[in-house]
Design a protein around this motif. Structure first.
Motif, PDB file in Angstrom:
ATOM      1  N   SER A 148       1.404  -1.257   0.250  1.00 45.27           N
ATOM      2  CA  SER A 148       0.376   0.033  -0.148  1.00 45.27           C
ATOM      3  C   SER A 148       1.160   1.544  -0.485  1.00 45.27           C
ATOM      4  O   SER A 148       1.763   1.249   0.751  1.00 45.27           O
ATOM      5  CB  SER A 148      -0.867   0.173   0.794  1.00 45.27           C
ATOM      6  OG  SER A 148      -0.406  -0.317   2.381  1.00 45.27           O
ATOM      7  N   ARG A 159      -8.288  -1.167   2.911  1.00 44.25           N
ATOM      8  CA  ARG A 159      -9.295  -1.626   1.764  1.00 44.25           C
ATOM      9  C   ARG A 159      -9.144  -3.342   1.147  1.00 44.25           C
ATOM     10  O   ARG A 159     -10.178  -3.600   0.111  1.00 44.25           O
ATOM     11  CB  ARG A 159      -8.898  -0.137   0.555  1.00 44.25           C
ATOM     12  CG  ARG A 159     -10.405  -0.224  -0.625  1.00 44.25           C
ATOM     13  CD  ARG A 159     -10.533   1.005  -1.678  1.00 44.25           C
ATOM     14  NE  ARG A 159      -9.378   0.741  -1.607  1.00 44.25           N
ATOM     15  CZ  ARG A 159      -8.732   1.473  -2.948  1.00 44.25           C
ATOM     16  NH1 ARG A 159     -10.555   2.768  -3.297  1.00 44.25           N
ATOM     17  NH2 ARG A 159      -7.853   1.936  -3.534  1.00 44.25           N
ATOM     18  N   SER A 228       1.986   3.274  -7.465  1.00 44.12           N
ATOM     19  CA  SER A 228       2.437   4.001  -8.724  1.00 44.12           C
ATOM     20  C   SER A 228       1.960   2.773 -10.288  1.00 44.12           C
ATOM     21  O   SER A 228       1.639   1.944  -9.753  1.00 44.12           O
ATOM     22  CB  SER A 228       3.251   5.235  -9.035  1.00 44.12           C
ATOM     23  OG  SER A 228       4.057   3.188  -8.527  1.00 44.12           O
ATOM     24  N   LEU A 250      -3.559   1.816  -9.479  1.00 44.20           N
ATOM     25  CA  LEU A 250      -2.693   2.585 -10.256  1.00 44.20           C
ATOM     26  C   LEU A 250      -2.949   4.039  -9.545  1.00 44.20           C
ATOM     27  O   LEU A 250      -4.146   4.949  -9.476  1.00 44.20           O
ATOM     28  CB  LEU A 250      -1.603   2.119 -11.805  1.00 44.20           C
ATOM     29  CG  LEU A 250      -1.551   0.868 -11.053  1.00 44.20           C
ATOM     30  CD1 LEU A 250      -1.456   0.171 -12.073  1.00 44.20           C
ATOM     31  CD2 LEU A 250      -0.717   0.294 -10.544  1.00 44.20           C
ATOM     32  N   GLU A 377       0.462  12.997 -13.895  1.00 44.13           N
ATOM     33  CA  GLU A 377      -0.317  12.697 -12.788  1.00 44.13           C
ATOM     34  C   GLU A 377       0.740  14.021 -11.564  1.00 44.13           C
ATOM     35  O   GLU A 377       2.170  12.989 -11.789  1.00 44.13           O
ATOM     36  CB  GLU A 377       0.053  11.173 -12.350  1.00 44.13           C
ATOM     37  CG  GLU A 377      -0.622  11.281 -10.613  1.00 44.13           C
ATOM     38  CD  GLU A 377      -0.913  10.136 -10.262  1.00 44.13           C
ATOM     39  OE1 GLU A 377       0.474   9.428 -10.031  1.00 44.13           O
ATOM     40  OE2 GLU A 377      -1.925  10.144  -9.427  1.00 44.13           O
TER      41      GLU A 377
HETATM   42  P1  NAD Z   1       4.763   3.837  -5.562  1.00 44.46           P
HETATM   43  O1  NAD Z   1       4.877   2.934  -6.055  1.00 44.46           O
HETATM   44  O2  NAD Z   1       5.888   4.092  -5.013  1.00 44.46           O
HETATM   45  O3  NAD Z   1       4.706   3.473  -3.489  1.00 44.46           O
HETATM   46  C1  NAD Z   1       3.962   2.442  -3.125  1.00 44.46           C
HETATM   47  C2  NAD Z   1       4.484   1.214  -2.360  1.00 44.46           C
HETATM   48  O4  NAD Z   1       4.350  -0.021  -3.490  1.00 44.46           O
HETATM   49  C3  NAD Z   1       5.007   1.773  -1.100  1.00 44.46           C
HETATM   50  O5  NAD Z   1       4.604  -0.039  -0.031  1.00 44.46           O
HETATM   51  C4  NAD Z   1       5.855   0.746  -2.133  1.00 44.46           C
HETATM   52  O6  NAD Z   1       7.325   0.480  -0.950  1.00 44.46           O
HETATM   53  C5  NAD Z   1       5.974  -0.152  -3.089  1.00 44.46           C
HETATM   54  N1  NAD Z   1       6.621  -0.698  -3.424  1.00 44.46           N
HETATM   55  C6  NAD Z   1       7.311  -0.017  -4.479  1.00 44.46           C
HETATM   56  N2  NAD Z   1       8.000   0.123  -6.221  1.00 44.46           N
HETATM   57  C7  NAD Z   1       7.701  -2.080  -5.978  1.00 44.46           C
HETATM   58  C8  NAD Z   1       8.045  -2.971  -6.588  1.00 44.46           C
HETATM   59  N3  NAD Z   1       8.599  -2.807  -8.032  1.00 44.46           N
HETATM   60  N4  NAD Z   1       7.577  -3.964  -5.980  1.00 44.46           N
HETATM   61  C9  NAD Z   1       6.914  -4.303  -5.132  1.00 44.46           C
HETATM   62  N5  NAD Z   1       6.880  -2.913  -4.077  1.00 44.46           N
HETATM   63  C10 NAD Z   1       7.289  -1.480  -4.119  1.00 44.46           C
HETATM   64  O7  NAD Z   1       3.806   4.755  -4.897  1.00 44.46           O
HETATM   65  P2  NAD Z   1       4.046   6.125  -4.616  1.00 44.46           P
HETATM   66  O8  NAD Z   1       4.487   7.149  -4.972  1.00 44.46           O
HETATM   67  O9  NAD Z   1       4.610   6.402  -2.553  1.00 44.46           O
HETATM   68  O10 NAD Z   1       1.718   6.513  -4.167  1.00 44.46           O
HETATM   69  C11 NAD Z   1       1.433   7.327  -4.773  1.00 44.46           C
HETATM   70  C12 NAD Z   1       0.998   6.946  -6.161  1.00 44.46           C
HETATM   71  O11 NAD Z   1      -0.096   5.335  -5.495  1.00 44.46           O
HETATM   72  C13 NAD Z   1       0.085   7.854  -7.035  1.00 44.46           C
HETATM   73  O12 NAD Z   1       0.790   6.789  -8.378  1.00 44.46           O
HETATM   74  C14 NAD Z   1      -0.465   6.952  -7.280  1.00 44.46           C
HETATM   75  O13 NAD Z   1      -2.035   7.841  -7.831  1.00 44.46           O
HETATM   76  C15 NAD Z   1      -1.269   5.898  -6.965  1.00 44.46           C
HETATM   77  N6  NAD Z   1      -2.280   5.450  -5.660  1.00 44.46           N
HETATM   78  C16 NAD Z   1      -3.612   4.709  -5.950  1.00 44.46           C
HETATM   79  C17 NAD Z   1      -4.974   4.980  -6.396  1.00 44.46           C
HETATM   80  C18 NAD Z   1      -6.099   3.559  -6.760  1.00 44.46           C
HETATM   81  O14 NAD Z   1      -6.500   3.176  -5.524  1.00 44.46           O
HETATM   82  N7  NAD Z   1      -6.059   3.820  -7.668  1.00 44.46           N
HETATM   83  C19 NAD Z   1      -4.966   5.480  -4.306  1.00 44.46           C
HETATM   84  C20 NAD Z   1      -3.400   5.942  -3.809  1.00 44.46           C
HETATM   85  C21 NAD Z   1      -2.717   6.178  -4.884  1.00 44.46           C
END
Ligand code: NAD
Length: 482
Positions: A148, A159, A228, A250, A377
């Motif tokens: 998450s 969720r 992301s 995402l 974004e």
């Molecule tokens: P991120 O993808 O960098 O990190 C999210 C989570 O994934 C963290 O716990 C991180 O440690 C982990 N993570 C990152 N790379 C990984 C990998 N290769 N393998 C496994 N785990 C990994 O996201 P962020 O930039 O910190 O968060 C914001 C992003 O999340 C935005 O793009 C936003 O739109 C998205 N988001 C989407 C929703 C949705 O419901 N669609 C909700 C909230 C946020």
């Protein structure tokens, strides 16, 4: 599973072992250390998965009423005392107090929906060409891996965690390292107090490396990831290669379409909320405002007024509606996007400045459709606005994004908007509301680069967190020609 209580200020060694030592939890608004959390390594992950797999069958075999009762008790505990989460959400994730209270309410609602989900029918009685009973039923997958993000850390963990548990699975949860408490440990403590048996929920405070190991773990057949699009693509590739069930929620770049007949005053209020709530750090944040060209000036002036009125500062002071951007890297990204979009020809109408991590709500007008702030974004409190000449053109612009999460249409004629919704490629369309919305009982998920592999929301969760099994029963053994 969290086994220690903490005194509200310092919580050490949240995860069983913390094989990777401990890390401080920092409040982005002040830079202060507010807690200390044990960090998991891959040996902790292995132990957690083994314990989860061992505990899961007995949990799935319990009467549904017992799974529902855990969710009901947790909802009551949190409903009576939302501070269990808000006291962490405000300092740890930089949430304004209104946002934190709203998030705690969403978690309560998710738990209530989880109790109902545990009691729902879990299959169908099918017609058959043979004289037999034929059933399609959902069975828990076993261990669900949940990963998450930081922005709405509690609800975006729960969720996935709540429906997965309610349907009889065990869960290994890896929250974002910046929000290990409000996105994991405080949630596990709540469920433990509500009576969740040992071994069913493991929180691994850790970075992306342990997240990647969770995705690849051979005994975790289902991954539910929120984050992301870039990370989601990598996770999808790994999980796809291993033939796992994978559910990806995402990024987004969500459009708010103001139709020519809309009340501009109300539209600007909705637009300001959609773009600025929680500093714009929401996947459903309004990232593109489309306004009829002859009403653009009026809309932009009202939006800029709203932006200028918002107080930004340390969210532990309830006078501040908005808090800090989560960290320096994210702040620099937001500021660079604003700067390059102004260079590309946009006009800065409000904001565009920051003090430390506190970014002023920002309004950009006349934003070129190929500029960074329109295409990407932003994940910051920035409202890019542009004008359109015809509704046909506006719908094309709405659909031109690589993302497809949430779209808003504001109008005096909601039924005409319903016809436009037929042509919009997005997981949600809200007529006469802004783009940020989620309810535990509604189907939630993105299209295009915003998501794949399933949805959240009441009975839709059965597809996301279970395997389908076809069962047939005949009274006697069927005889064949051989
Ligand atoms: P991120 O993808 O960098 O990190 C999210 C989570 O994934 C963290 O716990 C991180 O440690 C982990 N993570 C990152 N790379 C990984 C990998 N290769 N393998 C496994 N785990 C990994 O996201 P962020 O930039 O910190 O968060 C914001 C992003 O999340 C935005 O793009 C936003 O739109 C998205 N988001 C989407 C929703 C949705 O419901 N669609 C909700 C909230 C946020």
């Amino acid at each position: 599973m969290v086994t220690e209580a903490w005194d509200g200020k310092i919580f050490s060694g949240g995860f069983v072992a913390g094989g990777a030592g401990t890390s401080p939890v920092l409040a982005p608004a002040t830079g202060e250390t507010i807690a200390s959390v044990g960090q998991a390594d891959t040996a902790d992950l292995d132990r957690a998965v083994r314990a989860a797999a061992a505990a899961q069958p007995a949990w799935a075999a319990l009467p549904y009423t017992e799974r529902a009762a855990v969710m009901t008790r947790a909802a009551a505990l949190l409903g009576d005392e939302p501070e269990r989460l808000t006291r962490w959400l405000v300092p740890e994730s930089g949430s304004g107090q209104g946002k934190a209270g709203f998030e705690a309410m969403l978690v309560t609602s998710e738990l209530q929906a989880g109790a109902a989900l545990a009691a729902q029918p879990y299959g169908q009685l099918l017609r058959s060409m043979k004289p037999r009973m034929s059933i399609g039923r959902y069975a828990p997958v076993g261990v669900v891996g949940v990963i998450s993000p930081f922005n709405f850390p509690a609800i975006l963990s729960m969720r996935s965690v709540v429906p997965a548990l309610a349907l009889g699975n065990a869960v290994v949860l890896k929250p974002d390292p910046r929000t290990s408490v409000s996105g994991g440990l405080a949630l596990a403590a709540l469920l433990a107090e509500a009576g969740l048996p040992e071994g069913l929920l493991h929180v691994l405070p850790a970075g992306a490396d342990v997240g990647a190991a969770l995705v690849a773990h051979p005994d975790v057949p289902c991954i539910s990831f929120t984050g992301s699009t870039a990370a989601g693509r990598r996770i999808g590739e790994t999980a796809g290669g291993l033939l796992k069930k994978v559910h990806l929620e995402l990024g987004g770049n969500n459009a708010l379409l103001v139709l020519p007949d809309a009340d501009i005053d109300a539209a600007a209020s909705a637009g300001a909320w959609g773009s600025f709530l929680h500093q714009g750090q929401i996947c459903m944040t309004t990232g593109r405002h489309l306004v009829p060209r002859d009403r653009l000036e009026e809309y932009a002036a009202k939006l800029a007024q709203a932006a200028d009125r918002i107080s930004v500062g340390d969210p532990t002071d309830p006078a501040n509606a908005l808090g800090p951007i989560v960290d320096q890297g994210q702040l620099e990204k937001v500021h660079a996007l604003v700067g390059s979009t102004v260079e590309a020809g946009a006009r800065l109408r409000a904001g565009g400045t920051h003090e430390g991590l506190f970014y002023r709500p920002t309004v950009l007008t006349d934003v070129p459709l190929d500029s960074p702030a329109w295409r990407e974004e932003i994940f910051g409190p920035v409202a890019p606005v542009t004008g359109y000449d015809t509704v046909e053109e506006a719908i094309d612009i709405v659909n031109s994004s690589e993302y497809g999460l949430s779209v808003s249409i504001l109008t005096a004629d909601p039924f005409a908007a319903l016809q436009l919704a037929d042509r919009i490629k997005a997981g949600a369309v809200h007529v006469n509301d802004q783009t940020v919305d989620d309810e535990a009982v509604a189907p939630f998920g993105g299209t295009k680069a915003s998501g794949a592999g399933g949805h959240f929301g009441s009975s839709v969760n059965l597809d996301t967190f279970c395997d389908v099994q076809w069962v047939t029963i005949q009274s006697d053994i069927q005889r064949y020609p051989f």
